[in-house]
Design an enzyme around this catalytic site. Structure first.
Site, PDB file in Angstrom:
ATOM      1  N   GLU A 144      12.230  -9.322   3.568  1.00 35.78           N
ATOM      2  CA  GLU A 144      11.545  -9.098   4.840  1.00 35.78           C
ATOM      3  C   GLU A 144      11.980 -10.052   5.949  1.00 35.78           C
ATOM      4  OE1 GLU A 144       7.891  -6.828   4.892  1.00 35.78           O
ATOM      5  OE2 GLU A 144       6.975  -8.825   4.925  1.00 35.78           O
ATOM      6  N   LYS A 200      10.456 -11.449   9.038  1.00 36.41           N
ATOM      7  CA  LYS A 200       9.073 -11.566   9.520  1.00 36.41           C
ATOM      8  C   LYS A 200       8.874 -12.904  10.213  1.00 36.41           C
ATOM      9  CE  LYS A 200       5.855 -11.989   6.321  1.00 36.41           C
ATOM     10  NZ  LYS A 200       4.831 -11.619   5.302  1.00 36.41           N
ATOM     11  N   LYS A 242       8.461  -1.735   8.723  1.00 36.62           N
ATOM     12  CA  LYS A 242       7.180  -2.239   8.226  1.00 36.62           C
ATOM     13  C   LYS A 242       6.202  -2.272   9.397  1.00 36.62           C
ATOM     14  CE  LYS A 242       4.947  -4.412   4.755  1.00 36.62           C
ATOM     15  NZ  LYS A 242       5.232  -5.839   4.510  1.00 36.62           N
ATOM     16  N   GLU A 300       1.872   2.629   0.043  1.00 36.62           N
ATOM     17  CA  GLU A 300       1.195   1.425  -0.447  1.00 36.62           C
ATOM     18  C   GLU A 300      -0.216   1.731  -0.907  1.00 36.62           C
ATOM     19  OE1 GLU A 300       1.784  -2.360   1.673  1.00 36.62           O
ATOM     20  OE2 GLU A 300      -0.405  -2.406   1.846  1.00 36.62           O
ATOM     21  N   ASN A 359       0.281  -3.815  -3.059  1.00 39.82           N
ATOM     22  CA  ASN A 359       0.264  -5.075  -2.340  1.00 39.82           C
ATOM     23  C   ASN A 359      -0.585  -6.089  -3.101  1.00 39.82           C
ATOM     24  OD1 ASN A 359       0.285  -7.112  -0.416  1.00 39.82           O
ATOM     25  ND2 ASN A 359       0.086  -5.690   1.305  1.00 39.82           N
ATOM     26  N   GLU A 396       4.510  -5.871  -4.020  1.00 40.62           N
ATOM     27  CA  GLU A 396       4.640  -6.391  -2.663  1.00 40.62           C
ATOM     28  C   GLU A 396       3.846  -7.685  -2.485  1.00 40.62           C
ATOM     29  OE1 GLU A 396       4.060  -1.837  -1.066  1.00 40.62           O
ATOM     30  OE2 GLU A 396       3.513  -3.480   0.271  1.00 40.62           O
ATOM     31  N   SER A 397       4.499  -8.686  -1.923  1.00 38.55           N
ATOM     32  CA  SER A 397       3.845  -9.920  -1.473  1.00 38.55           C
ATOM     33  C   SER A 397       3.471 -10.844  -2.632  1.00 38.55           C
ATOM     34  CB  SER A 397       2.595  -9.624  -0.637  1.00 38.55           C
ATOM     35  OG  SER A 397       2.931  -8.846   0.487  1.00 38.55           O
TER      36      SER A 397
END
Length: 285
Positions: free
Chosen positions: A77, A79, A139, A188, A209, A239-240
């Site tokens: 990502e 970001k 995103k 998601e 997520n 994710e994350s």
């Protein structure tokens, strides 16, 4: 309203303002023009015997194809900030960051375009898509069809569809529209009910997520616990919350196909070396 609802409502207002500048009909034409150019290019490759597309059945979009490669795939990502952490990268050479990811072996780039909480930009996405050869995910908090046409026009290979933001009809229609534009949709989900909704909408890529966007709590085991519900035919993305190579191995062993990593790489003093270490942890099947 929780933070997810607040961001989504602000996104709806942002898109309403953008649509005043470029109406939906014009944005649709721009997206369709990009699609036609891609079809022409694919046709030329086929005639030259160099096509890497699917010759029979559903043509697999580039983003999905990249995530279905052997071994763990990495969506990295770009970001600048987040609602939970504030400014992540005061210095933000977004093109260099994307090129670092590609050079280190990333399967795809994720680019934030939400401008208020994440300090993203449509311009970042457009420039990154023109610069790297790997697929780029837009995103953002997709909440209407305008954003999907817009993503295509900007050069995205995939869009994010968040189950908590969309009702069943929107989820299904937006997923279908993405496929019509030869883009992937990363759908998601947060729990078993949302995974079921994603599958009902036809999702071929489901992400869970590990960060709860309602209160920002993070649990890396959250996606691992839900992996089986998605099914083996689906590309499954965690994710994350990835903190290091030690988090990659258990996810890989649990059948996770890809991980989406942002903050850890953005804060690393050597993005390429950090990503290479993570990729080594996701050994080949």
């Amino acid at each position: 309203m929780n933070i997810l609802e607040t961001i989504t409502e602000r996104t709806r207002e942002r898109i309403r303002q953008q649509e005043k500048q470029i109406p939906l009909t014009a944005m649709r034409r721009m997206a369709e023009a990009v699609l036609r150019d891609e079809d022409i290019e694919d046709g030329e490759k086929e005639r030259a015997g160099k096509s890497d597309g699917e010759r029979t059945g559903r043509k697999m979009p580039a983003f999905e194809k990249a995530l279905r490669s052997p071994g763990m795939s990495f969506i990295c990502e770009v970001k600048k900030a987040s609602p939970s952490k504030g400014i992540i990268a005061a210095e933000f050479p977004y093109l260099d960051i994307a090129k670092d990811y590609e050079a280190a072996g990333a399967s795809a780039v994720s680019c934030l375009t939400e401008p208020y909480w994440f300090m993203g930009s449509d311009g970042y996405l457009e420039e990154i898509a023109e610069t790297v050869s790997i697929p780029v995910l837009r995103k953002d908090f997709t909440c209407n069809e305008y954003m999907i046409y817009q993503a295509k026009a900007l050069g995205a290979s995939a869009v994010l569809l968040i189950c908590s933001v969309l009702d069943d009809s929107e989820l299904k229609n937006f997923h279908r529209l993405s496929e019509e534009l030869h883009m992937s949709a990363l759908v998601e989900a947060r729990d078993a009910v949302e995974i079921s909704r994603a599958k009902e909408a036809g999702a071929s890529i489901i992400g869970v997520n590990n960060r709860n966007l309602k209160d920002f709590s993070v649990d890396i085991s959250h996606s691992a616990q839900l992996r089986e519900l998605a099914g083996e035919d689906v590309v499954f993305v965690s994710e994350s919350g990835i903190r290091g190579a030690e988090d990659i191995k258990p996810l890989y062993e649990n059948g996770t196909d890809a991980v989406l990593i942002g903050e850890m790489l953005m804060r690393s003093p050597d993005r390429q070396e950090t990503l290479k270490n993570l990729i080594r942890a996701g050994k080949k099947r």
